[in-house]
Design a protein around this motif. Structure first.
Motif, PDB file in Angstrom:
ATOM      1  N   LEU A  59       0.816  -1.220   0.000  1.00  0.00           N
ATOM      2  CA  LEU A  59       0.000   0.000   0.000  1.00  0.00           C
ATOM      3  C   LEU A  59       0.853   1.276   0.000  1.00  0.00           C
ATOM      4  O   LEU A  59       0.434   2.307  -0.521  1.00  0.00           O
ATOM      5  N   ASP A  60       2.061   1.193   0.572  1.00  0.00           N
ATOM      6  CA  ASP A  60       2.942   2.362   0.614  1.00  0.00           C
ATOM      7  C   ASP A  60       3.850   2.448  -0.616  1.00  0.00           C
ATOM      8  O   ASP A  60       4.810   3.205  -0.645  1.00  0.00           O
ATOM      9  N   ASP A  61       3.522   1.669  -1.652  1.00  0.00           N
ATOM     10  CA  ASP A  61       4.260   1.636  -2.926  1.00  0.00           C
ATOM     11  C   ASP A  61       5.670   1.070  -2.821  1.00  0.00           C
ATOM     12  O   ASP A  61       6.461   1.197  -3.756  1.00  0.00           O
ATOM     13  N   GLU A  62       5.993   0.441  -1.709  1.00  0.00           N
ATOM     14  CA  GLU A  62       7.252  -0.288  -1.600  1.00  0.00           C
ATOM     15  C   GLU A  62       7.020  -1.695  -2.141  1.00  0.00           C
ATOM     16  O   GLU A  62       5.927  -2.244  -2.009  1.00  0.00           O
ATOM     17  N   PRO A  63       8.041  -2.313  -2.744  1.00  0.00           N
ATOM     18  CA  PRO A  63       7.844  -3.661  -3.287  1.00  0.00           C
ATOM     19  C   PRO A  63       7.597  -4.698  -2.200  1.00  0.00           C
ATOM     20  O   PRO A  63       8.243  -4.678  -1.157  1.00  0.00           O
ATOM     21  N   ASN A  64       6.634  -5.579  -2.475  1.00  0.00           N
ATOM     22  CA  ASN A  64       6.426  -6.737  -1.612  1.00  0.00           C
ATOM     23  C   ASN A  64       7.380  -7.840  -2.073  1.00  0.00           C
ATOM     24  O   ASN A  64       8.245  -7.598  -2.938  1.00  0.00           O
ATOM     25  N   GLU A  65       7.253  -9.036  -1.541  1.00  0.00           N
ATOM     26  CA  GLU A  65       8.173 -10.119  -1.907  1.00  0.00           C
ATOM     27  C   GLU A  65       8.121 -10.404  -3.418  1.00  0.00           C
ATOM     28  O   GLU A  65       9.147 -10.553  -4.065  1.00  0.00           O
ATOM     29  N   ARG A  66       6.901 -10.471  -3.965  1.00  0.00           N
ATOM     30  CA  ARG A  66       6.756 -10.696  -5.412  1.00  0.00           C
ATOM     31  C   ARG A  66       7.382  -9.542  -6.187  1.00  0.00           C
ATOM     32  O   ARG A  66       8.030  -9.737  -7.198  1.00  0.00           O
ATOM     33  N   GLY A  67       7.180  -8.337  -5.699  1.00  0.00           N
ATOM     34  CA  GLY A  67       7.755  -7.166  -6.359  1.00  0.00           C
ATOM     35  C   GLY A  67       9.270  -7.205  -6.408  1.00  0.00           C
ATOM     36  O   GLY A  67       9.884  -6.824  -7.416  1.00  0.00           O
ATOM     37  N   LEU A  68       9.881  -7.667  -5.327  1.00  0.00           N
ATOM     38  CA  LEU A  68      11.344  -7.788  -5.314  1.00  0.00           C
ATOM     39  C   LEU A  68      11.814  -8.810  -6.345  1.00  0.00           C
ATOM     40  O   LEU A  68      12.837  -8.604  -7.014  1.00  0.00           O
ATOM     41  N   GLU A  69      11.055  -9.897  -6.492  1.00  0.00           N
ATOM     42  CA  GLU A  69      11.411 -10.904  -7.492  1.00  0.00           C
ATOM     43  C   GLU A  69      11.222 -10.359  -8.909  1.00  0.00           C
ATOM     44  O   GLU A  69      12.042 -10.616  -9.792  1.00  0.00           O
ATOM     45  N   ILE A  70      10.163  -9.585  -9.122  1.00  0.00           N
ATOM     46  CA  ILE A  70       9.942  -8.979 -10.434  1.00  0.00           C
ATOM     47  C   ILE A  70      11.059  -7.988 -10.743  1.00  0.00           C
ATOM     48  O   ILE A  70      11.563  -7.941 -11.871  1.00  0.00           O
ATOM     49  N   GLU A  71      11.453  -7.209  -9.755  1.00  0.00           N
ATOM     50  CA  GLU A  71      12.578  -6.288  -9.957  1.00  0.00           C
ATOM     51  C   GLU A  71      13.852  -7.046 -10.327  1.00  0.00           C
ATOM     52  O   GLU A  71      14.628  -6.597 -11.182  1.00  0.00           O
ATOM     53  N   ALA A  72      14.071  -8.194  -9.701  1.00  0.00           N
ATOM     54  CA  ALA A  72      15.244  -9.009 -10.041  1.00  0.00           C
ATOM     55  C   ALA A  72      15.154  -9.500 -11.486  1.00  0.00           C
ATOM     56  O   ALA A  72      16.170  -9.531 -12.201  1.00  0.00           O
ATOM     57  N   LEU A  73      13.969  -9.871 -11.938  1.00  0.00           N
ATOM     58  CA  LEU A  73      13.792 -10.286 -13.335  1.00  0.00           C
ATOM     59  C   LEU A  73      14.103  -9.128 -14.285  1.00  0.00           C
ATOM     60  O   LEU A  73      14.770  -9.312 -15.305  1.00  0.00           O
ATOM     61  N   ILE A  74      13.623  -7.945 -13.953  1.00  0.00           N
ATOM     62  CA  ILE A  74      13.892  -6.771 -14.782  1.00  0.00           C
ATOM     63  C   ILE A  74      15.390  -6.527 -14.872  1.00  0.00           C
ATOM     64  O   ILE A  74      15.923  -6.217 -15.943  1.00  0.00           O
ATOM     65  N   ASP A  75      16.095  -6.708 -13.759  1.00  0.00           N
ATOM     66  CA  ASP A  75      17.552  -6.546 -13.767  1.00  0.00           C
ATOM     67  C   ASP A  75      18.226  -7.556 -14.696  1.00  0.00           C
ATOM     68  O   ASP A  75      19.195  -7.226 -15.379  1.00  0.00           O
ATOM     69  N   PHE A  76      17.728  -8.790 -14.720  1.00  0.00           N
ATOM     70  CA  PHE A  76      18.324  -9.822 -15.566  1.00  0.00           C
ATOM     71  C   PHE A  76      18.123  -9.537 -17.054  1.00  0.00           C
ATOM     72  O   PHE A  76      19.011  -9.789 -17.855  1.00  0.00           O
ATOM     73  N   ILE A  77      16.945  -9.064 -17.431  1.00  0.00           N
ATOM     74  CA  ILE A  77      16.667  -8.941 -18.867  1.00  0.00           C
ATOM     75  C   ILE A  77      16.589  -7.511 -19.345  1.00  0.00           C
ATOM     76  O   ILE A  77      16.440  -7.283 -20.535  1.00  0.00           O
ATOM     77  N   GLY A  78      16.730  -6.554 -18.447  1.00  0.00           N
ATOM     78  CA  GLY A  78      16.605  -5.152 -18.812  1.00  0.00           C
ATOM     79  C   GLY A  78      17.743  -4.653 -19.675  1.00  0.00           C
ATOM     80  O   GLY A  78      18.759  -5.316 -19.846  1.00  0.00           O
ATOM     81  N   PRO A  79      17.552  -3.455 -20.231  1.00  0.00           N
ATOM     82  CA  PRO A  79      18.564  -2.890 -21.129  1.00  0.00           C
ATOM     83  C   PRO A  79      19.901  -2.635 -20.447  1.00  0.00           C
ATOM     84  O   PRO A  79      20.917  -2.555 -21.110  1.00  0.00           O
ATOM     85  N   ASP A  80      19.909  -2.522 -19.118  1.00  0.00           N
ATOM     86  CA  ASP A  80      21.149  -2.287 -18.382  1.00  0.00           C
ATOM     87  C   ASP A  80      21.821  -3.575 -17.946  1.00  0.00           C
ATOM     88  O   ASP A  80      22.748  -3.565 -17.158  1.00  0.00           O
ATOM     89  N   SER A  81      21.339  -4.715 -18.462  1.00  0.00           N
ATOM     90  CA  SER A  81      21.840  -6.002 -17.997  1.00  0.00           C
ATOM     91  C   SER A  81      23.143  -6.421 -18.669  1.00  0.00           C
ATOM     92  O   SER A  81      23.579  -7.542 -18.533  1.00  0.00           O
ATOM     93  N   GLY A  82      23.765  -5.524 -19.389  1.00  0.00           N
ATOM     94  CA  GLY A  82      25.036  -5.855 -20.025  1.00  0.00           C
ATOM     95  C   GLY A  82      24.835  -6.521 -21.359  1.00  0.00           C
ATOM     96  O   GLY A  82      24.447  -5.896 -22.328  1.00  0.00           O
ATOM     97  N   ALA A  83      25.075  -7.801 -21.431  1.00  0.00           N
ATOM     98  CA  ALA A  83      25.019  -8.524 -22.698  1.00  0.00           C
ATOM     99  C   ALA A  83      23.590  -8.812 -23.143  1.00  0.00           C
ATOM    100  O   ALA A  83      23.373  -9.262 -24.252  1.00  0.00           O
ATOM    101  N   GLY A  84      22.592  -8.585 -22.287  1.00  0.00           N
ATOM    102  CA  GLY A  84      21.216  -8.826 -22.671  1.00  0.00           C
ATOM    103  C   GLY A  84      20.878 -10.297 -22.802  1.00  0.00           C
ATOM    104  O   GLY A  84      20.197 -10.703 -23.729  1.00  0.00           O
ATOM    105  N   LEU A  85      21.371 -11.092 -21.899  1.00  0.00           N
ATOM    106  CA  LEU A  85      21.089 -12.522 -21.978  1.00  0.00           C
ATOM    107  C   LEU A  85      20.643 -13.018 -20.634  1.00  0.00           C
ATOM    108  O   LEU A  85      20.833 -12.393 -19.614  1.00  0.00           O
ATOM    109  N   MET A  86      19.989 -14.156 -20.662  1.00  0.00           N
ATOM    110  CA  MET A  86      19.518 -14.765 -19.433  1.00  0.00           C
ATOM    111  C   MET A  86      20.008 -16.193 -19.412  1.00  0.00           C
ATOM    112  O   MET A  86      19.807 -16.927 -20.366  1.00  0.00           O
ATOM    113  N   ASN A  87      20.626 -16.578 -18.335  1.00  0.00           N
ATOM    114  CA  ASN A  87      21.079 -17.962 -18.195  1.00  0.00           C
ATOM    115  C   ASN A  87      19.945 -18.812 -17.666  1.00  0.00           C
ATOM    116  O   ASN A  87      19.170 -18.366 -16.853  1.00  0.00           O
ATOM    117  N   GLN A  88      19.900 -20.050 -18.132  1.00  0.00           N
ATOM    118  CA  GLN A  88      18.929 -20.995 -17.606  1.00  0.00           C
ATOM    119  C   GLN A  88      19.419 -21.553 -16.315  1.00  0.00           C
ATOM    120  O   GLN A  88      20.562 -21.660 -16.056  1.00  0.00           O
TER     121      GLN A  88
END
Length: 88
Positions: A59-88
């Motif tokens: 409610l205070d716009d801070e990420p919940n547990e799911r939000g933290l995981e989604i943010e981690a996904l964005i970091d992996f595949i986002g434009p700032d992720s370096g090579a732009g790849l995701m390891n399995q």
């Protein structure tokens, strides 16, 4: 972010893609790395940001547990992720 994507994040990514009517294809494999082209990456980021807004904030716009995981996904595949790849 570099390194191997944890399996729980990969499962979350597959879930979010399915929820948005698109199977996440892991067909573009090179070794143990799955590469996203620019269109796939852009679509994934849009979907993840929307999912973060819909289900990943307290409610205070801070990420919940799911939000933290989604943010981690964005970091992996986002434009700032370096090579732009995701390891399995």
């Amino acid at each position: 972010m570099s390194g191997k994507m944890p399996s729980h994040l990969r499962m979350l990514l597959v879930e979010i893609c399915a929820k948005n009517g698109r199977d996440l294809s892991f067909e573009k494999l090179e070794g143990d790395q799955c590469l996203f082209d620019g269109n796939d990456r852009e679509w994934l980021i849009d979907v993840l940001v929307r999912e973060l807004s819909d289900t990943g904030l307290k409610l205070d716009d801070e990420p919940n547990e799911r939000g933290l995981e989604i943010e981690a996904l964005i970091d992996f595949i986002g434009p700032d992720s370096g090579a732009g790849l995701m390891n399995q």
